[in-house]
Design an enzyme around this catalytic site. Sequence first.
Site, PDB file in Angstrom:
ATOM      1  N   ASP A   2       0.804  -1.356  -0.183  1.00  0.00           N
ATOM      2  CA  ASP A   2      -0.035  -0.024   0.170  1.00  0.00           C
ATOM      3  C   ASP A   2       0.894   1.160   0.109  1.00  0.00           C
ATOM      4  O   ASP A   2       1.814   1.511   0.910  1.00  0.00           O
ATOM      5  CB  ASP A   2      -0.737  -0.016   1.181  1.00  0.00           C
ATOM      6  CG  ASP A   2      -2.152  -0.994   1.180  1.00  0.00           C
ATOM      7  OD1 ASP A   2      -2.466  -1.537   0.230  1.00  0.00           O
ATOM      8  OD2 ASP A   2      -2.517  -1.341   2.266  1.00  0.00           O
ATOM      9  N   GLY A  31      -3.490 -10.212   2.173  1.00  0.00           N
ATOM     10  CA  GLY A  31      -2.592 -10.449   3.123  1.00  0.00           C
ATOM     11  C   GLY A  31      -3.269  -9.660   4.386  1.00  0.00           C
ATOM     12  O   GLY A  31      -2.923 -10.090   5.489  1.00  0.00           O
ATOM     13  N   GLU A 129      -8.721 -10.120  -5.999  1.00  0.00           N
ATOM     14  CA  GLU A 129      -7.851  -9.441  -6.538  1.00  0.00           C
ATOM     15  C   GLU A 129      -6.797 -10.571  -7.182  1.00  0.00           C
ATOM     16  O   GLU A 129      -5.812 -10.064  -7.562  1.00  0.00           O
ATOM     17  CB  GLU A 129      -6.951  -8.792  -5.367  1.00  0.00           C
ATOM     18  CG  GLU A 129      -7.639  -7.554  -4.642  1.00  0.00           C
ATOM     19  CD  GLU A 129      -6.968  -6.659  -3.545  1.00  0.00           C
ATOM     20  OE1 GLU A 129      -5.776  -7.317  -3.178  1.00  0.00           O
ATOM     21  OE2 GLU A 129      -7.451  -5.825  -3.442  1.00  0.00           O
ATOM     22  N   GLN A 214     -22.489   2.658   9.828  1.00  0.00           N
ATOM     23  CA  GLN A 214     -23.825   2.211  10.008  1.00  0.00           C
ATOM     24  C   GLN A 214     -23.828   0.575  10.392  1.00  0.00           C
ATOM     25  O   GLN A 214     -24.949   0.119  10.656  1.00  0.00           O
ATOM     26  CB  GLN A 214     -24.287   2.526   8.726  1.00  0.00           C
ATOM     27  CG  GLN A 214     -24.605   3.759   8.281  1.00  0.00           C
ATOM     28  CD  GLN A 214     -25.521   4.097   7.107  1.00  0.00           C
ATOM     29  OE1 GLN A 214     -26.712   3.746   7.279  1.00  0.00           O
ATOM     30  NE2 GLN A 214     -25.003   4.274   6.138  1.00  0.00           N
ATOM     31  N   GLY A 215     -22.762   0.122  10.534  1.00  0.00           N
ATOM     32  CA  GLY A 215     -22.893  -1.100  11.252  1.00  0.00           C
ATOM     33  C   GLY A 215     -22.773  -2.631  10.203  1.00  0.00           C
ATOM     34  O   GLY A 215     -22.049  -2.291   9.236  1.00  0.00           O
ATOM     35  N   ASP A 243     -11.391  -5.806   6.002  1.00  0.00           N
ATOM     36  CA  ASP A 243     -10.463  -6.822   6.025  1.00  0.00           C
ATOM     37  C   ASP A 243     -10.196  -7.349   7.413  1.00  0.00           C
ATOM     38  O   ASP A 243     -10.341  -8.626   7.641  1.00  0.00           O
ATOM     39  CB  ASP A 243      -9.190  -6.455   5.513  1.00  0.00           C
ATOM     40  CG  ASP A 243      -9.166  -6.324   3.841  1.00  0.00           C
ATOM     41  OD1 ASP A 243     -10.061  -6.600   3.264  1.00  0.00           O
ATOM     42  OD2 ASP A 243      -8.323  -5.558   3.555  1.00  0.00           O
ATOM     43  N   SER A 273      -9.733  -1.022  14.612  1.00  0.00           N
ATOM     44  CA  SER A 273      -8.909  -0.661  13.346  1.00  0.00           C
ATOM     45  C   SER A 273      -9.077   0.669  12.928  1.00  0.00           C
ATOM     46  O   SER A 273      -8.135   1.452  12.446  1.00  0.00           O
ATOM     47  CB  SER A 273      -9.288  -1.721  12.397  1.00  0.00           C
ATOM     48  OG  SER A 273     -10.261  -1.416  11.804  1.00  0.00           O
ATOM     49  N   ARG A 276      -6.914   3.592  14.057  1.00  0.00           N
ATOM     50  CA  ARG A 276      -5.389   3.831  13.595  1.00  0.00           C
ATOM     51  C   ARG A 276      -5.238   3.838  12.335  1.00  0.00           C
ATOM     52  O   ARG A 276      -6.139   3.510  11.347  1.00  0.00           O
ATOM     53  CB  ARG A 276      -4.925   2.438  14.283  1.00  0.00           C
ATOM     54  CG  ARG A 276      -5.111   2.227  15.777  1.00  0.00           C
ATOM     55  CD  ARG A 276      -4.720   0.817  16.013  1.00  0.00           C
ATOM     56  NE  ARG A 276      -4.988   0.337  17.455  1.00  0.00           N
ATOM     57  CZ  ARG A 276      -4.821  -0.976  17.890  1.00  0.00           C
ATOM     58  NH1 ARG A 276      -4.336  -1.953  17.049  1.00  0.00           N
ATOM     59  NH2 ARG A 276      -5.052  -1.054  19.164  1.00  0.00           N
TER      60      ARG A 276
END
EC number: 2.7.1.229
Length: 291
Positions: A2, A31, A129, A214-215, A243, A273, A276
């Site tokens: 990335d 990954g 992918e 929104q969950g 992910d 997640s 961060r």
Amino acid sequence: MDLVARAPRLPRPGETLAGHAFAQVAGGKGGNQAVAAARLGAQVAMLGCVGADANGAQLRAGLEAEGIDCTALDTSPGAPTGVALIVVDDGSQNAIVIVAGSNGEVTPASIVRHEAVLAAAAVVICQLETPNPTVEAALATARRLGKTTILNPAPATGPLPAAWFPLIDYLIPNELEVATLSGVPVASAADAALAAAALRDAGARNVIVTLGAQGVYVALEHGEATHYPAPRVDAIDTTGAGDTFIGGFAAQLAGGAPLDDAIRFAQRAAAISVTRAGAQPSIPTRAELDN
């Protein structure tokens, strides 16, 4: 790999913006999901392909450092490691362009060559992918071997082949992907219900639509439908949240958790997640969720 730029907002077509930060971090949906599943309690093997370049060496080393079995992670002698070009705005939304590179060299023959890895698994996760024939071969092999299968249909470019639906136990798109797959625009949980119903009509067994703040909307094969509100957090970067959800969900299924517990666990992991920056750097550990 990335390549992430942060900017005040996402650029319009033809526009050049001044960004205020840049980072190069390990990524790729496969990954990311492998790392998430490993950090959240599962034993994980990665089947894929990297290039014989610095990015490939770094990605392989990063996966191995997470305890992930990389014996089925091939190295292409000619194609470069895949990259994602990501712009994240100050509202924590992102836009992503993927260049497949060596991911395009994961073929149905790769699935045959590494069938033992699938045979040893409880849950098999696929994304889009890698080439569609490879995804179909992986799902078909996993179904033949009696494994639980998860498909994250990303990036989604149109409806899924009808022959895939019987091979998928859990279809997990986000709001944009479910709209592309179903043809139903999604701006709310109610819209997600309509889109999920359209996919169920097309043959999907279980549909889990991730809706960010929104969950999650869940439509199960026996007709049950539930909206799970998202935990409230201050988001910094949503890259990799889906992910993280999938990796956490798969880890819980592999460990024998009930479906409801697996969904709520995965939501908690994804919520951490987004507080961060980055994709793999943002993924929490099982210990963080247990505390």
